[in-house]
Write a protein that holds these residues in place. Structure first.
Motif, PDB file in Angstrom:
ATOM      1  N   GLY A   7       0.835  -1.192   0.000  1.00 18.89           N
ATOM      2  CA  GLY A   7       0.000   0.000   0.000  1.00 18.89           C
ATOM      3  C   GLY A   7       0.869   1.242   0.000  1.00 18.89           C
ATOM      4  O   GLY A   7       2.071   1.176   0.317  1.00 18.89           O
ATOM      5  N   ALA A  67      -2.302  -2.984   3.417  1.00 20.99           N
ATOM      6  CA  ALA A  67      -2.840  -1.639   3.658  1.00 20.99           C
ATOM      7  C   ALA A  67      -3.351  -1.052   2.347  1.00 20.99           C
ATOM      8  O   ALA A  67      -3.064   0.088   2.003  1.00 20.99           O
ATOM      9  CB  ALA A  67      -1.762  -0.750   4.278  1.00 20.99           C
ATOM     10  N   MET A  68      -4.079  -1.888   1.612  1.00 19.87           N
ATOM     11  CA  MET A  68      -4.638  -1.466   0.322  1.00 19.87           C
ATOM     12  C   MET A  68      -6.131  -1.233   0.487  1.00 19.87           C
ATOM     13  O   MET A  68      -6.719  -1.562   1.515  1.00 19.87           O
ATOM     14  CB  MET A  68      -4.449  -2.567  -0.723  1.00 19.87           C
ATOM     15  CG  MET A  68      -3.030  -3.040  -0.902  1.00 19.87           C
ATOM     16  SD  MET A  68      -1.985  -1.907  -1.829  1.00 19.87           S
ATOM     17  CE  MET A  68      -2.360  -2.348  -3.510  1.00 19.87           C
ATOM     18  N   ARG A  69      -6.744  -0.706  -0.541  1.00 22.49           N
ATOM     19  CA  ARG A  69      -8.205  -0.574  -0.537  1.00 22.49           C
ATOM     20  C   ARG A  69      -8.793  -1.973  -0.305  1.00 22.49           C
ATOM     21  O   ARG A  69      -8.458  -2.918  -1.046  1.00 22.49           O
ATOM     22  CB  ARG A  69      -8.622  -0.053  -1.904  1.00 22.49           C
ATOM     23  CG  ARG A  69     -10.033   0.400  -1.956  1.00 22.49           C
ATOM     24  CD  ARG A  69     -10.281   1.188  -3.202  1.00 22.49           C
ATOM     25  NE  ARG A  69      -9.675   2.513  -3.099  1.00 22.49           N
ATOM     26  CZ  ARG A  69     -10.014   3.545  -3.864  1.00 22.49           C
ATOM     27  NH1 ARG A  69     -10.937   3.406  -4.782  1.00 22.49           N
ATOM     28  NH2 ARG A  69      -9.446   4.721  -3.705  1.00 22.49           N
ATOM     29  N   GLY A  70      -9.633  -2.098   0.722  1.00 22.95           N
ATOM     30  CA  GLY A  70     -10.074  -3.425   1.167  1.00 22.95           C
ATOM     31  C   GLY A  70     -10.794  -4.244   0.119  1.00 22.95           C
ATOM     32  O   GLY A  70     -10.590  -5.465   0.028  1.00 22.95           O
ATOM     33  N   ASN A  73      -8.521  -6.470  -2.125  1.00 24.38           N
ATOM     34  CA  ASN A  73      -7.589  -7.470  -1.579  1.00 24.38           C
ATOM     35  C   ASN A  73      -7.379  -8.675  -2.494  1.00 24.38           C
ATOM     36  O   ASN A  73      -6.236  -9.123  -2.656  1.00 24.38           O
ATOM     37  CB  ASN A  73      -8.059  -7.956  -0.196  1.00 24.38           C
ATOM     38  CG  ASN A  73      -7.792  -6.930   0.891  1.00 24.38           C
ATOM     39  OD1 ASN A  73      -7.147  -5.923   0.634  1.00 24.38           O
ATOM     40  ND2 ASN A  73      -8.287  -7.180   2.082  1.00 24.38           N
ATOM     41  N   THR A  76      -4.905  -7.793  -5.045  1.00 23.37           N
ATOM     42  CA  THR A  76      -3.570  -7.635  -4.437  1.00 23.37           C
ATOM     43  C   THR A  76      -2.908  -9.000  -4.267  1.00 23.37           C
ATOM     44  O   THR A  76      -1.736  -9.179  -4.598  1.00 23.37           O
ATOM     45  CB  THR A  76      -3.698  -6.928  -3.067  1.00 23.37           C
ATOM     46  OG1 THR A  76      -4.417  -5.719  -3.247  1.00 23.37           O
ATOM     47  CG2 THR A  76      -2.350  -6.646  -2.445  1.00 23.37           C
ATOM     48  N   ASP A  92      -3.784  -7.804   8.490  1.00 24.50           N
ATOM     49  CA  ASP A  92      -4.783  -7.215   7.597  1.00 24.50           C
ATOM     50  C   ASP A  92      -5.376  -5.970   8.257  1.00 24.50           C
ATOM     51  O   ASP A  92      -6.172  -6.070   9.183  1.00 24.50           O
ATOM     52  CB  ASP A  92      -5.882  -8.243   7.297  1.00 24.50           C
ATOM     53  CG  ASP A  92      -6.988  -7.645   6.439  1.00 24.50           C
ATOM     54  OD1 ASP A  92      -6.710  -6.647   5.727  1.00 24.50           O
ATOM     55  OD2 ASP A  92      -8.123  -8.153   6.480  1.00 24.50           O
ATOM     56  N   THR A  94      -7.088  -3.755   6.488  1.00 22.17           N
ATOM     57  CA  THR A  94      -8.032  -3.210   5.499  1.00 22.17           C
ATOM     58  C   THR A  94      -9.490  -3.287   5.946  1.00 22.17           C
ATOM     59  O   THR A  94      -9.851  -4.063   6.834  1.00 22.17           O
ATOM     60  CB  THR A  94      -7.910  -3.955   4.150  1.00 22.17           C
ATOM     61  OG1 THR A  94      -8.410  -5.288   4.308  1.00 22.17           O
ATOM     62  CG2 THR A  94      -6.475  -4.002   3.663  1.00 22.17           C
ATOM     63  N   ASN A  95     -10.302  -2.502   5.267  1.00 19.52           N
ATOM     64  CA  ASN A  95     -11.756  -2.552   5.463  1.00 19.52           C
ATOM     65  C   ASN A  95     -12.416  -2.576   4.084  1.00 19.52           C
ATOM     66  O   ASN A  95     -12.088  -1.746   3.234  1.00 19.52           O
ATOM     67  CB  ASN A  95     -12.231  -1.321   6.239  1.00 19.52           C
ATOM     68  CG  ASN A  95     -11.784  -1.407   7.685  1.00 19.52           C
ATOM     69  OD1 ASN A  95     -12.190  -2.296   8.411  1.00 19.52           O
ATOM     70  ND2 ASN A  95     -10.921  -0.498   8.093  1.00 19.52           N
ATOM     71  N   ASN A 133      -7.438  -1.998  11.991  1.00 18.85           N
ATOM     72  CA  ASN A 133      -8.481  -1.519  11.073  1.00 18.85           C
ATOM     73  C   ASN A 133      -9.542  -0.672  11.758  1.00 18.85           C
ATOM     74  O   ASN A 133     -10.393  -0.107  11.082  1.00 18.85           O
ATOM     75  CB  ASN A 133      -9.156  -2.702  10.352  1.00 18.85           C
ATOM     76  CG  ASN A 133     -10.095  -3.450  11.267  1.00 18.85           C
ATOM     77  OD1 ASN A 133      -9.681  -3.921  12.318  1.00 18.85           O
ATOM     78  ND2 ASN A 133     -11.363  -3.537  10.898  1.00 18.85           N
ATOM     79  N   GLU A 189     -14.561  -5.189  11.131  1.00 21.93           N
ATOM     80  CA  GLU A 189     -14.797  -4.313   9.971  1.00 21.93           C
ATOM     81  C   GLU A 189     -16.061  -3.470  10.195  1.00 21.93           C
ATOM     82  O   GLU A 189     -16.119  -2.307   9.778  1.00 21.93           O
ATOM     83  CB  GLU A 189     -14.853  -5.171   8.696  1.00 21.93           C
ATOM     84  CG  GLU A 189     -13.458  -5.733   8.379  1.00 21.93           C
ATOM     85  CD  GLU A 189     -13.425  -6.918   7.420  1.00 21.93           C
ATOM     86  OE1 GLU A 189     -14.438  -7.168   6.732  1.00 21.93           O
ATOM     87  OE2 GLU A 189     -12.381  -7.608   7.356  1.00 21.93           O
TER      88      GLU A 189
END
Ligand SMILES: NC(=O)c1ccc[n+]([C@@H]2O[C@H](COP(=O)([O-])OP(=O)(O)OC[C@H]3O[C@@H](n4cnc5c(N)ncnc54)[C@H](OP(=O)(O)O)[C@@H]3O)[C@@H](O)[C@H]2O)c1
Length: 215
Positions: A7, A67-70, A73, A76, A92, A94-95, A133, A189
């Motif tokens: 990310g 840490a990317m746009r959830g 994933n 990714t 993880d 992410t959300n 998160n 989440e």
């Protein structure tokens, strides 16, 4: 340790600073493998951090932070390649958020699915631990609040959760609550949805959640 953070957004940046301060070696993985904006930030911060592709950074790392746009994933994981994650702790952060017409967030996966559980399913050889998160990126390392906020974590592997708990303590967290297996990611989440909703309603992002226990 060699920490690969996948990310280039605020979470990746805040956590990289924390890991570097802890003495870890950090590389940031992105879809292009090199971003001018990220290079400028690294130089500005005087951090010894390298950039690389998702595949390169994941292969190099001993532990990985997503840490990317959830909602992205699965892409990714495909780009990095499942074997590169095997045997490693994967945090993880992410959300899987989607944005409603009224501007507020909600979860983009149907009940009972979650980004964390999906990730563990896509990475059967990795030890996925959901963490970070439910708090804004600015407070992920050394949170400064009148009362210590709570970091909620979950995951299937007890040793990975112990390692993440020690890491959280190094990052200044004193209240850490393990809510169980990775399927509980849905709860964490949902907490992020609550956190963002509170931030929007209060117009204040310096907020955090705390689980109080009666003495
Ligand atoms: N911001 C916070 O305070 C906070 C707090 C807790 C949790 N989180 C969660 O942490 C994750 C990262 O949040 P963030 O605020 O740092 O960054 P973000 O703006 O939510 O995401 C940016 C990152 O997502 C990647 N990405 C992957 N697929 C993408 C696509 N199709 N379109 C756009 N970007 C894509 C980008 O990759 P490239 O680098 O390759 O461009 C970039 O690294 C999210 O899942 C978020 O929900 C955020």
């Amino acid at each position: 340790m060699r920490i690969g953070i996948l990310g280039s957004g605020n979470v990746a940046k805040s956590l990289s600073r924390g890991f570097v301060a802890r003495g870890d070696e950090v590389r940031l993985g992105t879809r292009t493998g090199s971003k001018a904006q990220l290079a400028a930030w690294i130089a500005e911060q005087h951090l010894a951090i390298a950039q690389g592709t998702l595949e390169g950074v994941t292969g190099w790392a001993e532990a990985i932070v997503l840490a990317m746009r959830g909602m992205a994933n699965p892409e990714t994981v495909r780009a990095a390649g499942e074997p590169a994650f095997r045997g490693k702790v994967v945090i993880d952060a992410t959300n899987p958020l989607v944005w409603r017409a009224d501007g507020f967030p909600s979860l983009g996966l149907p009940e009972p699915e979650s980004a964390g559980a999906r990730l563990q399913k896509d990475l059967p050889g990795a030890k996925v631990v959901k963490a970070f998160n439910t708090i804004g990126h600015a407070h992920m390392v050394r949170p400064q609040f009148a009362n210590p906020p709570t970091m909620f974590i979950c995951g299937d592997d007890p040793t990975a959760k112990t390692w993440v708990t020690e890491l959280l303590r190094d990052f200044g967290w004193s209240s850490i609550v393990d809510v169980g297996g990775i399927e509980r990611s849905r709860l964490l989440e949902s907490l992020c949805v609550l956190w963002i909703t509170c931030g929007m309603r209060l117009e204040n992002w310096n907020i955090a959640m705390r689980l109080e226990q009666r003495i």
